[in-house]
Every structure is written in C-alpha cells, then in structure tokens.
Design a protein around this motif. Structure first.
Motif, PDB file in Angstrom:
ATOM      1  N   ARG A   1       0.811  -1.227   0.000  1.00 41.27           N
ATOM      2  CA  ARG A   1       0.000   0.000   0.000  1.00 41.27           C
ATOM      3  C   ARG A   1       0.843   1.275   0.000  1.00 41.27           C
ATOM      4  N   GLY A   2       2.179   1.114  -0.102  1.00 37.37           N
ATOM      5  CA  GLY A   2       3.039   2.292  -0.238  1.00 37.37           C
ATOM      6  C   GLY A   2       2.749   2.981  -1.569  1.00 37.37           C
ATOM      7  N   ARG A   3       3.049   4.270  -1.638  1.00 38.32           N
ATOM      8  CA  ARG A   3       2.644   5.060  -2.811  1.00 38.32           C
ATOM      9  C   ARG A   3       3.842   5.496  -3.667  1.00 38.32           C
ATOM     10  N   PHE A   4       3.610   5.557  -4.986  1.00 39.15           N
ATOM     11  CA  PHE A   4       4.659   5.966  -5.927  1.00 39.15           C
ATOM     12  C   PHE A   4       4.140   7.124  -6.776  1.00 39.15           C
ATOM     13  N   TYR A   5       4.914   8.197  -6.862  1.00 39.08           N
ATOM     14  CA  TYR A   5       4.544   9.359  -7.673  1.00 39.08           C
ATOM     15  C   TYR A   5       5.611   9.596  -8.725  1.00 39.08           C
ATOM     16  N   LEU A   6       5.201   9.430  -9.967  1.00 39.65           N
ATOM     17  CA  LEU A   6       6.102   9.630 -11.100  1.00 39.65           C
ATOM     18  C   LEU A   6       5.725  10.922 -11.811  1.00 39.65           C
ATOM     19  N   MET A   7       6.676  11.821 -11.953  1.00 42.49           N
ATOM     20  CA  MET A   7       6.437  13.047 -12.726  1.00 42.49           C
ATOM     21  C   MET A   7       7.511  13.097 -13.809  1.00 42.49           C
ATOM     22  N   THR A   8       7.064  13.292 -15.053  1.00 45.89           N
ATOM     23  CA  THR A   8       8.052  13.319 -16.134  1.00 45.89           C
ATOM     24  C   THR A   8       7.496  14.133 -17.297  1.00 45.89           C
ATOM     25  N   THR A   9       8.350  14.432 -18.261  1.00 49.73           N
ATOM     26  CA  THR A   9       7.896  15.182 -19.439  1.00 49.73           C
ATOM     27  C   THR A   9       6.768  14.416 -20.123  1.00 49.73           C
ATOM     28  N   HIS A  10       5.678  15.104 -20.451  1.00 49.13           N
ATOM     29  CA  HIS A  10       4.560  14.441 -21.114  1.00 49.13           C
ATOM     30  C   HIS A  10       5.019  13.930 -22.484  1.00 49.13           C
ATOM     31  N   PRO A  11       4.720  12.669 -22.797  1.00 47.02           N
ATOM     32  CA  PRO A  11       5.180  12.131 -24.085  1.00 47.02           C
ATOM     33  C   PRO A  11       4.636  12.909 -25.287  1.00 47.02           C
ATOM     34  N   PHE A  12       3.539  13.646 -25.113  1.00 43.66           N
ATOM     35  CA  PHE A  12       3.000  14.456 -26.218  1.00 43.66           C
ATOM     36  C   PHE A  12       3.642  15.832 -26.299  1.00 43.66           C
ATOM     37  N   PHE A  13       4.425  16.194 -25.293  1.00 40.92           N
ATOM     38  CA  PHE A  13       5.122  17.488 -25.400  1.00 40.92           C
ATOM     39  C   PHE A  13       6.171  17.321 -26.497  1.00 40.92           C
ATOM     40  N   PRO A  14       6.105  18.148 -27.521  1.00 45.38           N
ATOM     41  CA  PRO A  14       6.929  17.870 -28.708  1.00 45.38           C
ATOM     42  C   PRO A  14       8.407  18.172 -28.462  1.00 45.38           C
ATOM     43  N   MET A  15       8.981  17.382 -27.577  1.00 45.05           N
ATOM     44  CA  MET A  15      10.360  17.600 -27.161  1.00 45.05           C
ATOM     45  C   MET A  15      11.336  17.518 -28.331  1.00 45.05           C
ATOM     46  N   LYS A  16      10.999  16.623 -29.286  1.00 43.29           N
ATOM     47  CA  LYS A  16      11.899  16.447 -30.413  1.00 43.29           C
ATOM     48  C   LYS A  16      12.057  17.761 -31.185  1.00 43.29           C
ATOM     49  N   TYR A  17      10.912  18.448 -31.390  1.00 43.98           N
ATOM     50  CA  TYR A  17      10.948  19.708 -32.143  1.00 43.98           C
ATOM     51  C   TYR A  17      11.497  20.825 -31.274  1.00 43.98           C
ATOM     52  N   TYR A  18      11.172  20.742 -30.018  1.00 42.43           N
ATOM     53  CA  TYR A  18      11.683  21.725 -29.055  1.00 42.43           C
ATOM     54  C   TYR A  18      13.209  21.653 -29.036  1.00 42.43           C
ATOM     55  N   LEU A  19      13.713  20.416 -28.997  1.00 38.64           N
ATOM     56  CA  LEU A  19      15.167  20.241 -29.004  1.00 38.64           C
ATOM     57  C   LEU A  19      15.758  20.761 -30.317  1.00 38.64           C
ATOM     58  N   TYR A  20      15.038  20.509 -31.431  1.00 39.27           N
ATOM     59  CA  TYR A  20      15.507  20.985 -32.736  1.00 39.27           C
ATOM     60  C   TYR A  20      15.684  22.504 -32.710  1.00 39.27           C
ATOM     61  N   GLU A  21      14.670  23.182 -32.157  1.00 39.19           N
ATOM     62  CA  GLU A  21      14.751  24.650 -32.114  1.00 39.19           C
ATOM     63  C   GLU A  21      15.906  25.120 -31.252  1.00 39.19           C
ATOM     64  N   LYS A  22      16.072  24.427 -30.129  1.00 43.31           N
ATOM     65  CA  LYS A  22      17.158  24.808 -29.230  1.00 43.31           C
ATOM     66  C   LYS A  22      18.514  24.588 -29.904  1.00 43.31           C
ATOM     67  N   TYR A  23      18.592  23.469 -30.649  1.00 43.23           N
ATOM     68  CA  TYR A  23      19.844  23.130 -31.318  1.00 43.23           C
ATOM     69  C   TYR A  23      20.209  24.153 -32.384  1.00 43.23           C
ATOM     70  N   THR A  24      19.178  24.438 -33.235  1.00 42.24           N
ATOM     71  CA  THR A  24      19.493  25.177 -34.459  1.00 42.24           C
ATOM     72  C   THR A  24      19.165  26.663 -34.338  1.00 42.24           C
ATOM     73  N   GLY A  25      18.343  27.014 -33.343  1.00 47.18           N
ATOM     74  CA  GLY A  25      17.903  28.404 -33.240  1.00 47.18           C
ATOM     75  C   GLY A  25      16.844  28.748 -34.276  1.00 47.18           C
ATOM     76  N   LYS A  26      16.410  27.727 -35.090  1.00 47.01           N
ATOM     77  CA  LYS A  26      15.400  28.004 -36.120  1.00 47.01           C
ATOM     78  C   LYS A  26      14.029  27.565 -35.631  1.00 47.01           C
TER      79      LYS A  26
END
Ligand SMILES: C[S@@+](CC[C@H](N)C(=O)[O-])C[C@H]1O[C@@H](n2cnc3c(N)ncnc32)[C@H](O)[C@@H]1O
Length: 242
Positions: A133-158
């Motif tokens: 009955r112990g509890r587990f709380y997982l918080m992480t980046t939402h898989p629908f948050f478009p991290m791939k494109y976000y990373l692209y913008e951060k990488y290229t500045g475009k």
C-alpha cells in the motif's frame, strides 16, 4: 577559470526554488496529491539539488532518503539542506538501492525517466522498496510534449513549425537535454504513454490517478512566455500504489 559543469549551470539558474514550473504548479500539486506525508518514510529517486526534499520537510516526514548518482548535484543538496531527517545517498537508481525491501511509505521520482533508457530497472526497485500500500509518484515530461521539435529549435535556433503536432510520437529517439545550459548534456529519452503505464503495471504497482499538466495563471504572470505553451501537455504525473 574552471569550466562550469552543466549541473552547476542548472543549479545556478534554478537553485532550489527558482523554476516557475516546479514552484508554481508541479510541486504544489504533487505535495497536495501525496498527502498525508507526516510521519512517513520517503525516498526521492534522482533528487538532484534537493528542490523537492526541501519542500517535503515542511510536511513533517519521519525520514527522507534523497538518492542521486551525480556527485555535483548531491553536493548542492548537502550544502543546501542540513536536517537530521534527511540522508543523501550516492547511488544509481537503475541498480539495487541501499534500502530494505518493503520499507518505504512514499517514493517520488521527478524528471528522471527522460534521462533513463530502461525505466523498468527503476520501477523494479520502486516496487521492491515500497511497503504494501506504499505510494509511488512519477512526474516526467509528457510524451505528447513535442520535445523532439523543441530540441531541434534549441539546437538550431530556427523555428520549427511542426512544434504543435505529435508527429514522430512512435519513434524511439534520443536527443540531448539541457541544451541551453551547456555543451555537456545528458541524453533525453522519449517514453510513450503505453511505456510509462505498462512498465508501472508490469512491476506490480496499481495506477490510481493520472494528471496531465501544462501551465497555469501564476506561471504566465511570472513569465508571459509560458502562455504559448498553455495548450500543450508538458508534464505527466502518475500516482500508483503497491
Ligand atoms: C532533471 S534532474 C531532476 C532533479 C529533481 N528530481 C527535480 O525534479 O528537481 C534529473 C536528476 O536525476 C539524476 N539521475 C538521472 N539518472 C539517474 C540514475 N540512473 N541514478 C541516480 N540519479 C539519476 C540526475 O543526476 C539529476 O539529478
């Protein structure tokens, strides 16, 4: 002058309480959902600089183990927090943890899964150390948050106009994280919703609640740039029980 590690840059930018996401939305909700905390034995896996540990202390826990494998982060944590109820341990949470089986009331793991390729290794240990009955709380980046494109913008500045869709969702990809902070970065691993849910279930934990989080008014007031993310799911919080 000695080059700053990315952990030092991250700590200098966010410190213990300077990230608007954690301060104004994520941690208040997490603390509220995970009550009661009083008198509980807690493990914070991938505790970083202790930003969650410091807030948990306000709720009178019995004991908190903050665990991380980064000496840099643990140094900030131990410098920042001196409380006899807290023990910081240097350990890789993908391996057997120095905690007894069936001994912990609450396990938190915030923003670590995207730095971990095989999340099953962590969940196996979560399941082992939790009491029944112990509890587990997982918080992480939402898989629908478009991290791939976000990373692209951060990488290229475009600007990447694909940022508003979830194209590429089923692709396993590895990016680089914390790109604005430094050249040396940990990898970013994408996990699909089914990966998160099934790996929790496969490790004998029952899911009790799921929250999909974006931004709130307090965050937008603190920094108007959050407004453009307010219709995107940014973070997922999964609450489970052994
Ligand atoms: C993005 S930080 C999040 C820190 C903290 N949980 C928070 O939300 O502020 C990720 C943390 O996980 C730690 N971490 C990543 N993989 C780990 C592993 N396998 N074992 C232990 N710690 C790990 C990193 O060192 C870092 O401190």
């Amino acid at each position: 002058m000695k080059k700053q590690s990315w952990q030092e840059k991250w700590n200098a930018t966010y410190g213990l309480n300077k990230d608007p996401n954690r301060e104004l939305l994520l941690f208040p909700l997490l603390l509220n959902i995970s009550k009661p905390i009083k008198g509980k034995l807690i493990a914070d896996l991938g505790c970083g600089n202790g930003s969650l540990v410091v807030k948990l202390l306000r709720y009178a826990p019995k004991k908190i183990y903050g665990i991380d494998f980064s000496s840099n982060f643990l140094k900030f944590a131990t410098d920042n927090i001196r409380d006899k109820r807290v023990t910081f341990i240097k350990s890789d949470i993908r391996r057997r943890l120095p905690l007894k089986s069936n001994s912990v009331d609450i396990v938190y793991c915030t923003f670590v899964f995207n730095e971990t390729k095989n999340i099953n290794l962590i969940l196996k240990e979560v399941s082992r150390i939790l009491k029944k009955r112990g509890r587990f709380y997982l918080m992480t980046t939402h898989p629908f948050f478009p991290m791939k494109y976000y990373l692209y913008e951060k990488y290229t500045g475009k600007k990447n106009d694909k940022i508003l869709n979830v194209k590429g969702y089923f692709e396993n990809f590895e990016g680089k994280f914390n790109l604005t902070m430094a050249k040396q970065t940990p990898p970013f691993y994408h996990h699909r919703v089914e990966d998160l849910i099934n790996s929790i279930i496969n490790n004998n934990l029952s899911i009790r609640r799921v929250n999909e989080l974006s931004t709130n008014k307090k965050m937008i007031n603190a920094d108007p740039r959050y407004k453009e993310q307010s219709d995107m799911p940014k973070v997922i919080l999964i609450s489970a029980e052994k």
